[in-house]
Write an enzyme that holds these catalytic residues in place. Structure first.
Site, PDB file in Angstrom:
ATOM      1  N   ASN A 174      37.646  74.170 -27.500  1.00 12.98           N
ATOM      2  CA  ASN A 174      36.293  73.903 -26.998  1.00 12.98           C
ATOM      3  C   ASN A 174      36.465  73.340 -25.597  1.00 12.98           C
ATOM      4  OD1 ASN A 174      33.739  73.095 -26.436  1.00 12.98           O
ATOM      5  ND2 ASN A 174      33.653  71.441 -27.952  1.00 12.98           N
ATOM      6  N   LYS A 205      34.372  72.820 -23.333  1.00 10.77           N
ATOM      7  CA  LYS A 205      33.208  72.044 -22.873  1.00 10.77           C
ATOM      8  C   LYS A 205      32.805  72.489 -21.466  1.00 10.77           C
ATOM      9  CE  LYS A 205      34.440  68.517 -26.141  1.00 10.77           C
ATOM     10  NZ  LYS A 205      34.399  67.136 -26.574  1.00 10.77           N
ATOM     11  N   HIS A 250      27.298  71.066 -32.084  1.00 14.31           N
ATOM     12  CA  HIS A 250      28.280  70.076 -31.618  1.00 14.31           C
ATOM     13  C   HIS A 250      27.568  68.745 -31.397  1.00 14.31           C
ATOM     14  CE1 HIS A 250      31.160  67.936 -29.199  1.00 14.31           C
ATOM     15  NE2 HIS A 250      32.078  68.766 -29.669  1.00 14.31           N
ATOM     16  N   GLU A 303      27.788  66.592 -29.188  1.00 15.44           N
ATOM     17  CA  GLU A 303      27.337  66.328 -27.816  1.00 15.44           C
ATOM     18  C   GLU A 303      25.981  66.976 -27.552  1.00 15.44           C
ATOM     19  OE1 GLU A 303      30.924  67.556 -25.768  1.00 15.44           O
ATOM     20  OE2 GLU A 303      31.918  65.768 -26.532  1.00 15.44           O
ATOM     21  N   GLU A 360      33.883  66.803 -37.446  1.00 17.25           N
ATOM     22  CA  GLU A 360      34.225  66.088 -36.219  1.00 17.25           C
ATOM     23  C   GLU A 360      33.553  64.716 -36.228  1.00 17.25           C
ATOM     24  OE1 GLU A 360      35.469  68.949 -32.867  1.00 17.25           O
ATOM     25  OE2 GLU A 360      33.340  68.605 -32.687  1.00 17.25           O
ATOM     26  N   GLY A 378      36.886  62.730 -28.102  1.00 18.29           N
ATOM     27  CA  GLY A 378      37.137  62.328 -26.718  1.00 18.29           C
ATOM     28  C   GLY A 378      37.540  60.875 -26.559  1.00 18.29           C
ATOM     29  N   SER A 418      39.999  64.343 -30.925  1.00 20.98           N
ATOM     30  CA  SER A 418      41.241  63.791 -30.380  1.00 20.98           C
ATOM     31  C   SER A 418      42.511  64.365 -31.008  1.00 20.98           C
ATOM     32  CB  SER A 418      41.235  62.257 -30.465  1.00 20.98           C
ATOM     33  OG  SER A 418      40.207  61.729 -29.653  1.00 20.98           O
TER      34      SER A 418
END
Ligand code: PGA
Length: 260
Positions: free
Chosen positions: A11, A13, A96, A98, A168, A174, A213
């Site tokens: 991914n 991003k 996701h 985010e 996740e 992150g 991570s």
């Protein structure tokens, strides 16, 4: 022993540019060409054509990072499933954190888009996972069921197997603090068990990923857990050597599985 070859998805991003992407994609192609594990790269949408040019007819798939549930229309800034398909995508990431976090995406809309992705012939990668607060309150199981159920009610249990689910935990994304292999295994086993209550065969077949991570130092432990079928890789997909190391680990584990 199940025989689900590992799946590793980058991914990327909102990162990359044409020359950087080209280096990344060419290295992944070259270094994984005899692998048994499965790979996909999700670049930002403007780079899908580049991914298509460099990856077509190869063993590395590509996909979008998001999509609308509509096929066309007055939805400024959105990308439709048909457009992803036109650029050769196999996968699309749905929900996701985010994107969910800013309130843009509800569990319900993820269900609708999962369904729209399947209809277009794409493989949706549904992201689910709890916040730090929910984790500390011991609510992870509740959260993942709440996020999963609208998808099951939209597509039905049989069609769920055509997608991928990525657990996740938001506190691990992150942050450099991956979930422990035991935690990832416990939650993915819980998710597989939840699906198994409805259909044991689907539970056995479906690909479940861990994301948050993952790096070359923890990938082997995480991906060797029995219910972890691979990883969704953010930060470590920006360093080509790290990503390739993760692919190598996934491939070794896939070969071990097939030999078992
Ligand atoms: P990370 O991101 O590997 O940088 O934690 C994973 C993701 O957001 O999919």
């Amino acid at each position: 022993m199940t025989n689900r070859p590992k799946l590793v998805v980058a991914n990327r991003k909102m990162n990359g540019n044409l020359p950087d992407n080209a280096r990344f994609l060419q290295s992944v192609l070259q270094e994984t060409r005899h692998h048994r594990a499965r790979y996909a790269v999700c670049p930002p949408h403007p780079y899908l054509q580049q991914a298509q040019q460099l990856l077509q007819h190869s063993h590395v798939a590509w996909g979008g990072q998001n999509m609308s549930r509509f096929e066309r229309g007055a939805y400024t800034g959105s990308v439709s499933p048909l457009m992803l398909k036109e650029f050769g995508c196999t996968y699309v990431i749905i929900g996701h954190s985010e994107r969910r976090l800013r309130g843009h995406e509800s569990d319900e809309s993820c269900g609708e888009r999962f369904e729209a992705a399947l209809k277009a012939g794409l493989t949706p990668i549904l992201c689910i996972g709890e916040t730090l607060e929910e984790y500390e309150l011991g609510e992870t199981d509740l959260v993942v069921v709440r996020q999963l159920n609208p998808v099951i009610s939209h597509v039905g249990i049989q069609a769920l197997a055509k997608g991928v689910i990525a657990y996740e935990p938001i506190w691990a994304i992150g942050t450099g603090k991956a979930a422990s292999p035991q935690h990832a295994q416990a939650i993915l086993s819980f998710i597989r068990g939840h699906i198994g209550l409805l259909d044991e065969q689907v539970a056995e077949q479906i690909t479940l990923l861990y994301g948050g991570s993952v790096n070359p130092g923890n990938a082997a432990q995480l991906m060797s857990m029995p219910d972890v079928d691979g990883g969704l890789i953010g930060g470590a997909s920006l360093i080509v050597e790290d990503f390739i190391q993760i692919c190598q680990i996934a491939n070794e584990l896939s070969s071990l599985k097939s030999a078992a």
